[in-house]
Design a protein around this motif. Structure first.
Motif, PDB file in Angstrom:
ATOM      1  N   ASN A 167     -32.588 -20.945  12.750  1.00 18.55           N
ATOM      2  CA  ASN A 167     -31.887 -20.879  14.002  1.00 18.55           C
ATOM      3  C   ASN A 167     -31.181 -21.491  14.143  1.00 18.55           C
ATOM      4  N   GLN A 168     -31.183 -23.171  13.905  1.00 16.21           N
ATOM      5  CA  GLN A 168     -30.530 -24.354  14.555  1.00 16.21           C
ATOM      6  C   GLN A 168     -29.514 -23.775  13.638  1.00 16.21           C
ATOM      7  N   LEU A 169     -29.204 -23.378  12.251  1.00 16.56           N
ATOM      8  CA  LEU A 169     -27.679 -23.070  11.566  1.00 16.56           C
ATOM      9  C   LEU A 169     -26.716 -22.198  12.205  1.00 16.56           C
ATOM     10  N   LYS A 170     -27.635 -21.451  12.797  1.00 16.20           N
ATOM     11  CA  LYS A 170     -27.042 -20.075  13.712  1.00 16.20           C
ATOM     12  C   LYS A 170     -26.194 -20.748  15.137  1.00 16.20           C
ATOM     13  N   ALA A 171     -27.466 -21.592  16.088  1.00 13.62           N
ATOM     14  CA  ALA A 171     -27.033 -22.335  16.920  1.00 13.62           C
ATOM     15  C   ALA A 171     -25.320 -23.339  16.639  1.00 13.62           C
ATOM     16  N   GLN A 172     -25.896 -24.166  15.829  1.00 14.29           N
ATOM     17  CA  GLN A 172     -24.211 -25.077  15.034  1.00 14.29           C
ATOM     18  C   GLN A 172     -22.834 -24.039  15.320  1.00 14.29           C
ATOM     19  N   ALA A 173     -23.099 -22.898  14.573  1.00  8.99           N
ATOM     20  CA  ALA A 173     -22.076 -22.295  14.334  1.00  8.99           C
ATOM     21  C   ALA A 173     -21.608 -21.082  15.294  1.00  8.99           C
ATOM     22  N   GLY A 174     -22.462 -21.325  16.373  1.00  9.82           N
ATOM     23  CA  GLY A 174     -22.021 -20.481  17.573  1.00  9.82           C
ATOM     24  C   GLY A 174     -22.429 -19.312  17.463  1.00  9.82           C
ATOM     25  N   ILE A 175     -23.222 -19.273  16.610  1.00  8.44           N
ATOM     26  CA  ILE A 175     -23.904 -17.025  16.530  1.00  8.44           C
ATOM     27  C   ILE A 175     -25.154 -17.452  17.545  1.00  8.44           C
ATOM     28  N   LYS A 176     -24.900 -16.070  17.923  1.00 11.09           N
ATOM     29  CA  LYS A 176     -26.452 -16.122  18.924  1.00 11.09           C
ATOM     30  C   LYS A 176     -26.995 -14.912  18.051  1.00 11.09           C
ATOM     31  N   GLY A 177     -28.241 -14.900  18.286  1.00  7.57           N
ATOM     32  CA  GLY A 177     -29.211 -13.542  18.523  1.00  7.57           C
ATOM     33  C   GLY A 177     -29.345 -13.563  16.692  1.00  7.57           C
TER      34      GLY A 177
END
Length: 330
Positions: free
Chosen positions: A1-11
């Motif tokens: 989830n942190q990696l997704k947040a850092q990449a600007g990916i939601k959900g």
């Protein structure tokens, strides 16, 4: 989830199976170095699109063929998304063919045929399943034990002939020894018969010989003995003949005892040879049984090992795909 947040990916749905497992195996005649194995793993990770992902490589040498197990992290270290590994088997099959061709020897011609066929149509794996493999192993094991029983029956027939030959040898030796003893006693019989004929002749013709015999007869006094000797009493003569018969009986008994002693030695030798033969046959039977058991165990052990490997790989694949399945026992 942190990696997704850092990449600007939601959900995105929750990831339950974050790893993907597979293995690479070399032919028993190949001796890949550690570097060869690492390079092969890196190539397959690239084919699967996991070359930037974390991976653990475990090399094993517990079987005839060198092989490695690969456990890769499906999570992209930059985006946090799990890698979709659709058509992974087809990709790895194509890579494996190219890998063998590049190394100068194709070990699996069937794979080349299937990969060629997949260019126009889907080709399902035609290798036998565990039930077919079990049936084939059972059939092969049955052949081993059928051959064992046939060999045992043939050996039993041969053994019977050997025992019969040994008994015949004993019989022939007894017959020969009996003849030898008779020949040995022949002069004694001739001497005895000649002596007894002369003694009977003297008894009939000489008064003193009759008197001497009469005096030795129990229940006869001197007067009675003298009278019987004078008239050549028939009763005394029968006693004289009976004494000669008794002497012949003694010689006959001596001859029979000599034959019996010889037979005892021959029988002792026969029993020794028979026991030696039995021991040899028992050892041969044990060896045949051991060889058949080893062959049968080898068939089932190979099948068991193959089933264990298949179950392990199947379990790894199911885990990587997010599947759960109860363990199967082959």
């Amino acid at each position: 989830n942190q990696l997704k947040a850092q990449a600007g990916i939601k959900g995105g749905r929750k990831l339950e199976k974050p790893v993907y497992s597979y293995s690479l195996s070399w032919h028993p005649s190949e001796k890949p170095t550690q570097q060869d194995q690492i390079e092969a793993v890196n190539e397959t990770l690239a084919v699967l699109g996991l070359d930037k992902h974390q991976a653990i490589i475990v090399a094993h040498s517990d079987m005839d063929h060198p092989h490695v197990h690969v456990i890769a992290n499906r999570v992209d270290p930059e985006t946090g998304r799990a890698k979709n590994l659709g058509n992974d088997r087809l990709k790895l099959s194509t890579w494996a063919q190219e890998y063998e061709e590049k190394r100068g020897h194709v070990f699996c011609a069937e794979r080349v045929k299937n990969n060629h066929g997949r260019k126009s149509e889907f080709v399902k794996d035609q290798s036998p399943d565990r039930y077919q493999t079990y049936a084939w192993k059972k059939q092969e094991s049955s052949k081993v034990w059928e051959q064992y029983r046939a060999d045992k029956a043939t050996a039993s027939k041969n053994h019977k002939g050997q025992y019969e030959a040994l008994w015949e040898q004993r019989t022939n030796r007894l017959t020969a020894r009996k003849g030898e003893v008779k020949q040995l006693f022949k002069p004694k019989w001739a001497k005895l018969y000649k002596s007894q004929r002369m003694e009977l002749k003297r008894y009939d013709n000489k008064f003193l010989d009759r008197l001497a015999f009469a005096l030795k007869t129990k229940g006869s006094g001197k007067v009675l003995a003298f009278a019987r000797a004078m008239v050549n009493d028939s009763g005394n003569r029968r006693l004289f003949v009976e004494d000669q018969k008794t002497a012949r009986g003694q010689l006959s008994k001596e001859q029979a005892q000599t034959i019996s002693d010889s037979a005892r030695e021959i029988t002792k030798a026969w029993k020794y040879d028979r026991d030696q033969l039995r021991t040899m046959h028992k050892d041969q039977q044990a060896e045949r049984l051991g060889q058949s058991k080893s062959l049968s165990d080898g068939i089932w052990k190979k099948a068991q090992r193959s089933a264990q490997v298949k179950n392990k790989l199947r379990s790894d694949r199911n885990k990587a795909r997010g599947r759960t399945r109860k363990p199967r026992h082959d």
